[in-house]
Design a protein around this motif. Structure first.
Motif, PDB file in Angstrom:
ATOM      1  N   PRO A  81       0.928  -1.110   0.052  1.00 52.04           N
ATOM      2  CA  PRO A  81      -0.059  -0.112  -0.090  1.00 52.04           C
ATOM      3  C   PRO A  81       0.849   1.387  -0.027  1.00 52.04           C
ATOM      4  O   PRO A  81       1.848   1.302   0.810  1.00 52.04           O
ATOM      5  CB  PRO A  81      -0.841   0.001   1.338  1.00 52.04           C
ATOM      6  CG  PRO A  81      -0.595  -1.408   1.852  1.00 52.04           C
ATOM      7  CD  PRO A  81       0.755  -1.923   1.398  1.00 52.04           C
ATOM      8  N   ARG A 252       8.031  -4.018  -6.420  1.00 51.84           N
ATOM      9  CA  ARG A 252       8.472  -3.347  -5.095  1.00 51.84           C
ATOM     10  C   ARG A 252       7.570  -3.414  -4.051  1.00 51.84           C
ATOM     11  O   ARG A 252       6.513  -3.705  -4.228  1.00 51.84           O
ATOM     12  CB  ARG A 252       8.836  -1.957  -5.462  1.00 51.84           C
ATOM     13  CG  ARG A 252       9.469  -1.269  -4.484  1.00 51.84           C
ATOM     14  CD  ARG A 252       9.917  -0.009  -5.115  1.00 51.84           C
ATOM     15  NE  ARG A 252      11.099   0.129  -5.928  1.00 51.84           N
ATOM     16  CZ  ARG A 252      12.343  -0.206  -5.556  1.00 51.84           C
ATOM     17  NH1 ARG A 252      12.646  -0.655  -4.122  1.00 51.84           N
ATOM     18  NH2 ARG A 252      13.477  -0.332  -6.168  1.00 51.84           N
ATOM     19  N   ILE A 253       8.250  -3.746  -2.961  1.00 54.85           N
ATOM     20  CA  ILE A 253       6.976  -4.150  -1.652  1.00 54.85           C
ATOM     21  C   ILE A 253       7.861  -3.287  -0.823  1.00 54.85           C
ATOM     22  O   ILE A 253       8.931  -3.380  -0.035  1.00 54.85           O
ATOM     23  CB  ILE A 253       7.437  -5.496  -1.036  1.00 54.85           C
ATOM     24  CG1 ILE A 253       6.607  -6.313  -2.512  1.00 54.85           C
ATOM     25  CG2 ILE A 253       6.540  -5.753   0.019  1.00 54.85           C
ATOM     26  CD1 ILE A 253       7.175  -7.921  -2.227  1.00 54.85           C
ATOM     27  N   SER A 254       7.092  -2.265   0.033  1.00 56.34           N
ATOM     28  CA  SER A 254       7.625  -1.470   1.131  1.00 56.34           C
ATOM     29  C   SER A 254       6.823  -1.866   2.483  1.00 56.34           C
ATOM     30  O   SER A 254       5.990  -2.546   2.421  1.00 56.34           O
ATOM     31  CB  SER A 254       7.277   0.080   1.008  1.00 56.34           C
ATOM     32  OG  SER A 254       7.965   0.498  -0.043  1.00 56.34           O
ATOM     33  N   SER A 255       7.825  -1.944   3.545  1.00 54.05           N
ATOM     34  CA  SER A 255       7.164  -2.338   4.901  1.00 54.05           C
ATOM     35  C   SER A 255       7.858  -1.358   5.985  1.00 54.05           C
ATOM     36  O   SER A 255       9.119  -1.286   5.829  1.00 54.05           O
ATOM     37  CB  SER A 255       7.519  -3.771   5.183  1.00 54.05           C
ATOM     38  OG  SER A 255       7.286  -4.250   6.485  1.00 54.05           O
ATOM     39  N   GLY A 256       7.065  -1.065   6.711  1.00 54.03           N
ATOM     40  CA  GLY A 256       7.307   0.047   7.990  1.00 54.03           C
ATOM     41  C   GLY A 256       7.925   1.452   7.323  1.00 54.03           C
ATOM     42  O   GLY A 256       7.262   1.797   6.336  1.00 54.03           O
ATOM     43  N   VAL A 258      10.047   3.783   5.518  1.00 50.96           N
ATOM     44  CA  VAL A 258      11.128   4.021   4.234  1.00 50.96           C
ATOM     45  C   VAL A 258      10.742   5.410   3.809  1.00 50.96           C
ATOM     46  O   VAL A 258       9.948   5.932   3.743  1.00 50.96           O
ATOM     47  CB  VAL A 258      10.738   2.772   3.179  1.00 50.96           C
ATOM     48  CG1 VAL A 258      10.766   1.455   3.852  1.00 50.96           C
ATOM     49  CG2 VAL A 258       9.506   3.142   2.590  1.00 50.96           C
TER      50      VAL A 258
END
Lengths: 268, 268
Positions: A81, A252-256, A258
DNA sequence: GCAAATTTGTTCGTATGTATT
DNA sequence: CAATACATACGAACAAATTTG
């Protein structure tokens, strides 16, 4: 030392490509030239060239010759997201927005809609009994006019019965099905789960994506199950499978926490 | 009608495999038998079989025969953070925990450590100038004794200078580097970003994963950049590249509210 | 528009090498 | 050691697509 001749030839050509001696788009020596250069039979040099084709390093065209493959500009799809909305870049309008950010011109076919009885796989994902009626919407999606992905979404027929009749119409739903289901039925997606698989293309996929030697280029299949909140925990209400050719797509995947944006890649 | 003979043969064999007439592990007719069955030259039936090999449907072993490929039990790696911790399943102890949940026995080689000057790619990801000294830790990882993935992590040498000397030791760091850096330097990862690419294996990778016809089976490369909180926004402090063979690995990503656990797949 | 030349694609035949049983 | 089966290699001919004259 005991390497077969065709491997030696392939290795030599490969080094000449990777060293930059032969640039993308350059024509390789013809089979006749390679034959005399290496003192091998034509079938042997063809074996060598074939292995380079399997690696995707060269492409050959009948009547023209064999050429060093041009690298395809990868398109990056974000699967997590974004900070501003609750969406992510595989689907609907959001995919279009992401494409335009990357200076690509997205387009999509008019959706084809069919109704069918859920197979085992679909039923499991939707949490309904096998054989339940479902609506399937399919779309071909393009980037700069080139085939980009195939998308198939299944919804329980139940949703149309409850009033979401547009799901059954073979046309775009303005604002996207995401907003449509929320505004019409109060069905809001509160989460989703993706399963990513890499596999050889089906014949249909190979045809659509124009993947010549069937099986060489893999496809990435992203199956996303969307969940709504029922008060008794999240329950699935749709499953979307998007298929991308692996040679021109990245994810691409983001988490937390960044950094907000990715620096734009340098362009020539 | 005008399809080449080798394509016709391949299609026929393919249908016999996909219909279940030939089961995984079964031996195909020998080249000699195929030659008489289809009235084609041996080279022609070999072309047909080769295309089935490219699709991964069959494997052939010199001196034995050609066999219908056995499907590999896929291993699922979760790329999104779990509900209980802030980690996810690609790295260190957490990867081991996930493997055990799937009833696999994970193991890993002793880390090999080298120090080098950052190349352009690594430097960009770590947000340091090209040529900065970095520590690179490499590991081979196995599942049930079979090669599973290759993992390479780069840290700025700066972290060792500040006291995280264990990074330089060619041995496991008990509890994981994640906890080690947090406890030693207060460097806690508050987020990460993954870039997933699918590409043909390098020679090294093909050797390690035992991918026979080099280039047929793709690898999935997951490059994860980890960020710490500096008070001025997240800053990268490590980049890990994990490489998986695409024919035995799948990936799962959750986002928002989703059901806690995945039902275990039915087993025979 | 057509014919010739060029280049890869398909198919045949044969012989020998190498790994396994 | 012999038999079997795939791997490598050579040679030849024609087909199909493209470019060139």
């Amino acid at each position: 030392m005991a390497s077969p001749m065709h491997q030696v030839i392939a290795q030599d050509l490969r080094e000449r490509i990777e060293s930059g001696e032969l640039l993308p788009g350059d024509q390789l020596p013809t089979e006749l030239e390679l034959r005399s250069r290496y003192g091998a039979a034509r079938n042997t040099v063809r074996d060598a060239v074939r292995s380079l084709m399997t690696l995707g390093l060269v492409v050959s065209r009948q009547g023209q010759g064999t050429f060093v493959a041009r690298r395809l500009e990868p398109f990056v799809t974000t699967l997590s997201p974004g900070p501003e909305n609750g969406l992510s870049g595989t689907e609907g309008d959001d995919a279009f927005a992401e494409a335009r950010r990357q200076h690509r011109r997205p387009s999509a076919s008019v959706p084809r809609v069919e109704t069918l009885l859920a197979t085992r796989g679909i039923a499991d994902e939707l949490g309904v009994p096998e054989g339940t009626a479902v609506i399937v919407r399919r779309q071909e999606r393009y980037l700069d006019g080139q085939p980009w992905s195939l998308q198939t979404t299944a919804y329980p027929m139940e949703l149309a019965m409850q009033g979401a009749m547009s799901l059954l119409m073979a046309q775009d739903i303005p604002g996207g099905t995401f907003a449509y289901l929320r505004d019409t039925l109060g069905v809001a997606e509160v989460g989703h789960r993706d399963l990513i698989q890499v596999r050889p293309p089906t014949d249909d996929e190979a045809r659509f994506f124009d993947l010549a030697d069937n099986g060489r280029v893999a496809v990435v299949s992203c199956m996303r199950t969307g969940y709504q909140d029922t008060g008794e925990g999240p329950a699935p209400f749709r499953v979307t499978c998007t298929v991308f050719p692996a040679d021109r797509n990245e994810f691409r995947i983001s988490s937390g926490q960044v950094p907000p944006a990715q620096p734009a890649p340098a362009e020539g």
